[in-house]
Scaffold this motif. Structure first.
Motif, mmCIF file in Angstrom:
data_model
loop_
_atom_site.group_PDB
_atom_site.id
_atom_site.type_symbol
_atom_site.label_atom_id
_atom_site.label_comp_id
_atom_site.label_asym_id
_atom_site.label_seq_id
_atom_site.Cartn_x
_atom_site.Cartn_y
_atom_site.Cartn_z
ATOM 1 N N GLU A 42 45.135 43.632 39.202
ATOM 2 C CA GLU A 42 44.582 42.567 38.368
ATOM 3 C C GLU A 42 43.189 42.936 37.866
ATOM 4 O O GLU A 42 42.835 42.690 36.709
ATOM 5 C CB GLU A 42 44.534 41.260 39.168
ATOM 6 N N GLU A 43 42.385 43.556 38.755
ATOM 7 C CA GLU A 43 41.053 43.985 38.350
ATOM 8 C C GLU A 43 41.146 45.073 37.276
ATOM 9 O O GLU A 43 40.352 45.106 36.332
ATOM 10 C CB GLU A 43 40.287 44.499 39.571
ATOM 11 N N THR A 44 42.133 45.949 37.413
ATOM 12 C CA THR A 44 42.342 46.987 36.412
ATOM 13 C C THR A 44 42.671 46.374 35.057
ATOM 14 O O THR A 44 42.142 46.801 34.021
ATOM 15 C CB THR A 44 43.482 47.925 36.849
ATOM 16 N N ARG A 45 43.545 45.389 35.057
ATOM 17 C CA ARG A 45 43.900 44.719 33.801
ATOM 18 C C ARG A 45 42.679 44.049 33.181
ATOM 19 O O ARG A 45 42.495 44.069 31.964
ATOM 20 C CB ARG A 45 45.008 43.696 34.050
ATOM 21 N N ARG A 46 41.825 43.465 34.039
ATOM 22 C CA ARG A 46 40.634 42.804 33.518
ATOM 23 C C ARG A 46 39.688 43.810 32.881
ATOM 24 O O ARG A 46 39.144 43.578 31.791
ATOM 25 C CB ARG A 46 39.925 42.054 34.648
ATOM 26 N N LEU A 47 39.493 44.941 33.566
ATOM 27 C CA LEU A 47 38.596 45.958 33.025
ATOM 28 C C LEU A 47 39.149 46.566 31.739
ATOM 29 O O LEU A 47 38.398 46.850 30.801
ATOM 30 C CB LEU A 47 38.379 47.056 34.070
ATOM 31 N N GLU A 48 40.443 46.756 31.690
ATOM 32 C CA GLU A 48 41.046 47.286 30.468
ATOM 33 C C GLU A 48 40.837 46.321 29.311
ATOM 34 O O GLU A 48 40.545 46.718 28.179
ATOM 35 C CB GLU A 48 42.547 47.541 30.688
ATOM 36 N N SER A 49 40.986 45.032 29.598
ATOM 37 C CA SER A 49 40.758 44.027 28.560
ATOM 38 C C SER A 49 39.308 44.058 28.104
ATOM 39 O O SER A 49 39.007 43.947 26.906
ATOM 40 C CB SER A 49 41.122 42.641 29.102
ATOM 41 N N LEU A 50 38.379 44.225 29.062
ATOM 42 C CA LEU A 50 36.969 44.296 28.714
ATOM 43 C C LEU A 50 36.676 45.520 27.864
ATOM 44 O O LEU A 50 35.909 45.471 26.894
ATOM 45 C CB LEU A 50 36.131 44.324 30.002
#
Length: 802
Positions: A550-558
């Motif tokens: 989930e953190e990876t998805r958030r960083l990718e979105s950022l």
């Protein structure tokens, strides 16, 4: 005590038992609520699965077409209508008479025939699945006109329904007027003598009478029609109006006969079209039926399943419609391949195992009925000839059945009737008897169903079935996710791994004494304890992996957001190429190109990596570096004067060129605070930094030089930009909020604002702390404090700029 909703009579068939246990009877009630007629309402309450795949697909395509109609235009004019069966039966009989109530039922239905025919005729082509239905819907404008000519919408037969009726009613009106005139004279005469108990005549037995005091009844000539309950009043029909009343009664009889003749003639007109009316009515019922299914699907945000004559399930975010009002639903995702026939679901009590079983069963039954499933698009459901279930406590006092006996009776029925195309749902398999024997029976039953190729989903707490599912071909483990830290269920289904029951952990949280728990652990045994510990550790690692994902998805979105921001800045630079220096533009383009490469590289690393804690921290550091680079780029976008104005030359009335704004203005006054000068641009005044000013003659020379060198690039900042005095940071993430705050402060300084408001809310206090940290280190901030009670309180920070 109310009976368990899942408790069913042993005399019910396996199919009827399944409907009750899954709640399909209550789902049918939800669908029936969408109907517009009583016949269709009853039909939906008795909704049953279709017999073939082609029937299911045909019905689903009709629903799909209705959804397309509703998306592209206004919903069709389908309104409530009454049951027409009795009216049709009367109209079919030659010489029959349809009463006024019958015509009141028929008339609005005829109107719906016409409106629906027009609606579909303008939208349906011969290729559309509703084209055949359209040919059934025959408008009857001639009958509508005939009925409207005879009666009002309320059912009153109109005077002009026939010349004879008009003549009769005119005669009645004249006679009634003569009677009223005569009665008014008699009332005045007898009232003057005090012989009446009321000075108004009344109606008794359909005739106009005088309310005469019983003491004076012999003094009034006429016929006594009635007497009051007290006996004080006698109702007398005066002799003078008896003939007139008789004439009215005769005319009213003529009116009734004429109305009957009119209705009989109107019935005959409808009789000639009864076949077309009947066909259109059946089409109307079909439309109401299909529209009810379609509206049910829309109401619960459903979709149309893909029906295939193969094994295997795919459910995407399936929801149980019976839980829509109870709480926020955690959707079910299930992917059961054709090679897996049996799924064993384990996990703690109240973790959602039974709800998952019911949700799967309901989705299959809805699909079998040709109805939308309450799930996302792309659901695949195989052909299932029947759904069998054993869910809940089937104990029966009346039939002297224990819980175990009731379960065994149900399982006997299921094993005798289920085929390789059936779906079997078993809840808490193996309970109600000795655990060893129950586990052995459960394993044998699942093994038998698996060998016969019967799709089976079973829930259990028995540890040996977890091992059985792991070791047996065609059988797979699944579990309901459980937060091992908070000891709370998440209601999410995880396939491929078994789940722990967490009985001891939950007992500990509920306060059971430690010595009892320790003793219980000693009874479990090392092998069982090791298995449960292994499952618990596996669940914990999966939860950690999910958080990292989930953190990876958030960083990718950022990162994508930053990339978009870079693209936007690149467009601005291209747009402003006529005003910026060539070297500055080249530096900006190089920096942006590097930043874009960095962003793409980071996104690729996130996707290809395992997203552990170290890699995520590294991405954060790189993001911070990129943000600083972007901030530096933003600072370079404001061009300064090549030949700044000398401080001693600044005087009131001096004409200057403001390079950063690309405008010419007049100086008002002298240099003020923070080396700012007030400049008049004609339509506005603005405080600008001294370094932005250049002598007008120098700027003219520079302009000429720029015209001679087309390669020069100039950044132009519009003087008409609107600056707000308030920044609302509520809902922003940490990085997003910091960027927005720094940009807002820079814009406020450029706009020469002295005081601004920053709304960060109260919440956890993280945003407020971020605001205070930034303000403490910002050179343009003079002071700041939280708002007062009338200024937003602790959710707002008031900032004063230098």
């Amino acid at each position: 005590m109310e009976p368990d909703q899942n408790q069913t009579s042993p005399n019910l068939s396996p199919i009827e038992t399944t409907y009750i246990q899954l709640g399909f009877d209550r789902v049918r009630e939800l669908i029936a609520k969408e109907s517009h007629s009583e016949p269709v309402h009853q039909q939906l309450l008795e909704l049953v699965p279709l017999l073939t795949i082609s029937q299911m697909k045909f019905r689903l395509e009709k629903i799909r077409a209705l959804w397309e109609f509703w998306r592209s235009s206004a919903p069709f004019p389908l309104r409530h209508f009454d049951d027409l069966a009795a009216v049709l039966k009367t109209l079919k009989a030659p010489g029959a008479l349809l009463n006024i109530e019958g015509f009141l039922i028929l008339r609005p239905i005829l109107e719906q025939f016409r409106l629906l025919n027009h609606y579909f005729e303008t939208r349906v082509t011969p290729e559309n699945i509703w084209w055949h239905w359209l040919k059934m819907m025959t408008p009857q404008p001639r009958l509508e006109t005939a009925i409207d000519r005879v009666m009002s919408p309320e059912g009153y037969i109109l005077d002009h329904a026939s010349p004879e009726l008009r003549k009769i009613r005119s005669a009645i009106q004249r006679t009634e007027a003569a009677v009223r005139k005569q009665m008014d004279s008699l009332v005045a005469f007898y009232s003057a003598k005090g012989m009446l108990t009321d000075d108004r005549p009344t109606i008794k037995a359909g005739r106009l009478v005088l309310p005469v005091s019983s003491n004076a009844k012999r003094q009034v000539k006429g016929v006594i029609q009635d007497q009051s309950h007290t006996g004080n009043t006698t109702y007398v029909e005066p002799l003078e109006i008896i003939d007139l009343n008789n004439k009215i009664r005769s005319l009213q009889s003529d009116e009734i006969r004429e109305i009957e003749r009119i209705l009989r003639a109107l019935t005959a007109e409808c009789h000639s079209e009864v076949a077309a009316i009947g066909e259109s009515y059946h089409g109307l019922l079909e439309l109401d039926f299909m529209a009810s299914l379609a509206r049910f699907g829309q109401k619960f945000h459903g979709s149309l399943p893909i029906i295939e004559n193969t094994s295997g399930f795919k459910l995407s975010n399936a929801r149980n419609p019976l839980l829509s009002d109870a709480r926020e639903i955690v959707p079910l995702n299930l992917n059961l391949s054709g090679n897996t026939h049996t799924l064993v679901i384990t996990g703690p009590n109240a973790g959602g195992k039974t709800v998952a079983l019911k949700t799967v069963g309901l989705m299959v039954l809805l699909a079998r009925c040709g109805a939308p499933v309450i799930a996302d698009d792309g659901c695949q459901i195989p052909w299932v000839d029947a759904v069998f279930s054993d869910i809940g406590d089937q104990q029966s006092i009346l039939n002297d059945l224990s819980t175990f006996s009731a379960h065994m009776t149900a399982l006997v029925r299921i094993t005798e009737n289920a085929t390789s195309e059936s779906l079997v749902l078993l809840d808490e398999l193996g309970t109600g008897t000795d655990p060893a024997e129950g586990g052995a029976l459960a394993r044998a039953i699942l093994n038998t169903l698996t060998r016969r190729g019967i799709t089976t989903i079973a829930t259990t707490h028995l540890g040996e079935l977890k091992v059985f599912a792991h070791e047996t071909p065609g059988v797979a483990n699944a579990s309901m996710d459980f937060d091992s830290e908070r000891l709370e269920p998440t209601y999410r289904l995880r396939q491929g791994i078994p789940g722990s029951s967490y009985g001891l952990e939950i007992s500990r949280r509920l306060g059971l004494a430690r010595e009892i728990l320790d003793e219980a652990k000693s009874y479990i045994g090392d092998k069982r304890g090791s298995l449960e510990e292994l499952i618990g550790n596996l669940e914990h690692r999966l939860q950690e992996a999910e958080k990292a994902k989930e953190e990876t998805r958030r960083l990718e979105s950022l990162m994508r957001s930053r990339e978009n921001e870079i693209e936007a800045n690149l467009k601005e630079i291209r747009k402003a190429h006529k005003s910026a220096k060539r070297d500055a533009a080249r530096e900006a383009q190089v920096l942006i190109a590097d930043a874009r490469k960095t962003a793409e590289k980071l996104i690729r690393e996130i996707r290809e990596g395992q997203a552990d804690t170290a890699s995520i921290q590294e991405v954060r550091v790189k993001l911070q570096r990129q943000s600083k680079a972007m901030a530096a780029l933003a600072e370079e976008e404001i061009p300064l004067a090549e030949k700044p104005l000398d401080r001693s030359a600044v005087e009131d009335g001096l004409t200057v060129r403001v390079v950063a704004l690309g405008q010419t203005g007049t100086v008002l006054g002298k240099i003020g605070k923070n080396d700012r000068v007030l400049v008049d641009f004609g339509d506005k005044r603005m405080q600008v930094p001294l370094e932005w000013l250049s002598p007008l003659d120098a700027e003219k020379k520079r302009s000429t030089a720029l015209e001679e060198d087309n390669g020069k690039v100039v950044v132009t900042v519009s003087g008409d930009r609107h600056y707000t005095k308030t920044l609302d940071m509520r809902g922003m993430r940490f990085e997003e909020g910091e960027t927005a705050l720094l940009r807002f402060l820079d814009q406020s300084v450029l706009a020469n604002l002295t005081q601004v408001d920053i709304i960060h809310g109260k919440g956890t206090g993280a945003l407020k702390q971020l605001v205070q940290d930034v303000l403490k280190n910002h050179k343009a901030v003079k002071e700041f404090h939280l708002g007062g009670l009338d200024e937003g309180g602790a959710g707002v920070t008031l900032v004063y700029l230098r």
